[in-house]
Design an enzyme around this catalytic site. Structure first.
Site, PDB file in Angstrom:
ATOM      1  N   ASP B 157       8.307  -2.640   3.222  1.00 14.55           N
ATOM      2  CA  ASP B 157       9.172  -3.505   3.819  1.00 14.55           C
ATOM      3  C   ASP B 157       7.991  -4.136   5.125  1.00 14.55           C
ATOM      4  O   ASP B 157       8.812  -3.020   6.329  1.00 14.55           O
ATOM      5  CB  ASP B 157      10.187  -2.754   3.794  1.00 14.55           C
ATOM      6  N   LYS B 220      11.043 -10.557   0.328  1.00 17.77           N
ATOM      7  CA  LYS B 220      12.773  -9.838   1.306  1.00 17.77           C
ATOM      8  C   LYS B 220      13.894 -10.808   2.348  1.00 17.77           C
ATOM      9  O   LYS B 220      12.545 -11.165   3.087  1.00 17.77           O
ATOM     10  CB  LYS B 220      12.712  -8.840   1.576  1.00 17.77           C
ATOM     11  N   LYS B 256      13.529 -10.359  -3.263  1.00 18.97           N
ATOM     12  CA  LYS B 256      14.143  -8.778  -2.255  1.00 18.97           C
ATOM     13  C   LYS B 256      14.980  -9.563  -1.400  1.00 18.97           C
ATOM     14  O   LYS B 256      15.211  -9.469  -0.603  1.00 18.97           O
ATOM     15  CB  LYS B 256      13.600  -7.504  -2.329  1.00 18.97           C
TER      16      LYS B 256
END
Lengths: 289, 320
Positions: B157, B220, B256
């Site tokens: 991430d 995300k 996400k």
């Protein structure tokens, strides 16, 4: 010129707010003669669930306040009741009480708040103890609040019954979800407005009106409710509540107000009513520290 | 379609360079967003109510999509091991409950997580690239990514450089994502836009497209470290960007939302928005994740309520 009267909508009291029931349902509240007095919210299990969430959230903050502060807030409730006595009495009268009965009930309500306000910084000394033990330890016991308490208020007296049961619960640092009298909920719902203007933190007291047969089983089964007061549950339904409450070992407390007498100040109010919703914590402390 | 030939569908088969990475293409798709319409649509989708079997199905799916996360300075081996136990077996009393999608931690915790999750099917995810601010040198970000992947992370991430993005230096954001993607090798790359700092939906859409064209496998919303985290409208805007990117290139990018998704009802709302925007194909942990920590217990409480008929309390669930 005629004027349209503005009538009050009787709503729930959850988390310091006055929402309508999420279910959108209502039920008619009738006077003894059968006349429609008002439509009250027919609270649902989800209102109850929301109230438990609010009560849980408020519990640690409320029990963390000093006893002195909690006492002040209870006394403040008495003060605000006094200034709204006429409105509360009027609602009791519309629900069937005579003027004298209504005023007597309001007086008893106010006195009950003052009574328990006074106990707030005293019950711990009375029920706590220093225990003699066979060893070099300092050993003491203190009462602590049970947690989140569900109270089923009696049908009558609709206001004094509610107050007599919730005052000892909250003075001890618990938070409460109360199901009001089903047949006579008006004055009880108005009490929510009193709490809202008395510095009672949001979520400490929550009031749900509706059908007890519908709400009580959910309250009894709720795993996040630590105790239930079945005073207002019909006699034949109490055993079922006790059974359901065993699932998470809730304390079940029942007060037989009808035979003891709600008006009798010597018997209907007692520090033991506070102790019903306290857990005793005993601490062993090494000597000399 | 020519693009299908160019774009491999699985990350493991990703060949750097085969995909046409173009900042120009990204900005071409980055038109303005109707903020009022996005918020209205998100709000109306959130009203949809799922009951009974559909609710249980949705909640189980949501669990399988959770990136169970702990990102604190005080994280220890013991804490992440406990979290991994929970990830494998969220509710030991109910074998029907699936394992979560991944466990998301800081890079130094990756070896412990990898070890604890072996054979479980739960992925190991780690934040990298100077998380959460992203205010460090590109070389260090690339190095951090390499080492984290080498330590065993299946998913990285990364955060974008919001400072560069907001000052108009889109090229720098694009290049950094591309470089980190290369450093990832076989690992999946999730690109965090930190939408709470991007000021408006137009920027969210632009950042989404830049990330996707630069090689992101997932986009995300948030780090969870700033005031505003994932919201439904922001998620909707990003999902629409994913849809438009898919139309343009044929490649499926995952989504996400993270931060602030703390209860089951909200998680179901996200699934509704996902379904209505991208359809069934995206209803899988391979293409949708929920970054959360306290969400899992709330879902477990709802599932047990459906099973037992009684409302549940947190006392009967593990503290994470």
């Amino acid at each position: 010129m005629t004027r349209l009267a503005v009538r009050k909508t009787y709503k729930l009291y959850i988390n310091g707010e006055f929402p309508r029931t999420e279910s959108g349902r209502f039920y008619p509240v009738r006077a003894n003669g059968g006349d429609l007095l008002a439509n009250a919210c027919r609270g649902s299990r989800k209102d109850l669930r929301n109230a438990v969430v609010a009560a849980r959230k408020a519990q640690s903050g409320w029990s963390g306040k000093t006893a002195y502060n909690r006492g002040q807030i209870l006394y403040r409730i008495a003060e605000v009741c006094e200034s709204r006595a006429a409105e509360l009495a009027d609602e009791l009268r519309r629900q069937g009480a005579s003027a004298v009965e209504a005023r007597r009930e309001i007086d008893a309500v106010i006195d009950r708040w003052v009574y328990y306000a006074g106990w707030s910084d005293k019950y711990a000394q009375v029920f706590g103890s220093v225990n003699p033990v066979a060893g070099p330890y300092y050993n003491f016991t203190v009462p602590e609040p049970t947690g989140v308490v569900g109270v089923v208020a009696p049908e009558e007296p609709s206001l004094l019954g509610l107050v007599s049961r919730i005052a000892p619960v909250i003075v001890g640092g618990n938070t409460v979800i109360a199901i009001t009298s089903e047949s006579k909920p008006l004055a009880a719902i108005t009490m929510g407005e009193v709490f809202e203007t008395s510095d009672v933190p949001a979520g400490v007291i929550n009031l749900i009106s509706g059908l007890k047969s519908e709400l009580v089983p959910w309250l009894a089964a709720h795993m996040d409710v630590n105790a239930i007061d079945t005073t207002g549950v019909a006699d034949e339904a109490v055993a079922k509540v006790q059974q359901t409450a065993a699932e998470n070992v809730k304390r079940v407390v029942h007060f037989d107000g009808a035979s003891i007498g709600w008006d009798d100040a010597r018997r209907a109010q007692s520090p033991y009513a506070i102790l019903d919703f306290q857990e005793s914590k005993t601490v062993w402390h090494p000597m000399g520290m | 379609m020519a693009s299908e030939l160019l774009i491999p569908q699985s990350a493991s088969g990703f060949v750097p360079g085969a995909f046409r990475r173009s900042l120009g293409d990204a900005l071409e798709l980055a038109h303005g967003v109707d903020a009022v319409a996005a918020e209205e649509r998100a709000a109306s989708l959130a009203k949809r109510s799922l009951k009974k079997d559909a609710k249980v199905w949705g909640l189980n799916l949501a669990i399988s999509m959770i990136d169970l996360t702990t990102l604190e300075g005080k994280d220890t081996r013991g804490k992440v091991l406990a979290l991994c136990q929970k990830a494998r077996r969220p509710d030991p009393s109910d074998p029907e409950v699936p394992h979560v999608g991944a466990v998301c931690v800081y890079p130094t915790m990756v070896p412990f997580v990898k070890e604890a999750l072996r054979g479980s099917g739960v992925k190991t995810a780690a934040v990298a690239t100077g998380f959460p601010s992203g205010q460090t040198f590109t070389s260090i970000k690339v190095q951090e990514t390499r080492e984290t992947v080498a330590a065993g992370a299946d998913e990285i991430d990364m955060v974008i450089d919001r400072g560069a993005f907001l000052s108009g230096n889109h090229q720098k954001v694009f290049d950094e994502v591309a470089e980190v993607k290369e450093a990832c090798g076989p690992a999946h790359l999730k690109v965090i836009l930190e939408t709470g700092e991007l000021a408006n939906y137009d920027q969210v859409r632009r950042a989404s497209l830049i990330a996707m064209y630069a090689g992101a496998d997932f986009i995300k919303t948030s780090t969870g470290k700033v005031g505003t985290n994932a919201t439904l409208p922001v998620t909707l805007v990003m999902l629409e960007a994913i849809r438009d990117f898919h139309h343009a290139t044929g490649k499926k990018i995952g989504m996400k939302p993270a931060g602030g998704i703390s209860n089951a009802k909200l998680a179901l709302s996200y699934l509704v928005v996902l379904y209505e925007t991208l359809g069934r194909d995206w209803m899988t942990p391979d293409l949708f994740r929920l970054g959360a920590s306290s969400l899992l217990n709330d879902i477990l409480m709802q599932l047990r309520k459906e099973r037992t008929g009684a409302y549940q309390g947190p006392d009967y669930f593990t503290i994470d």
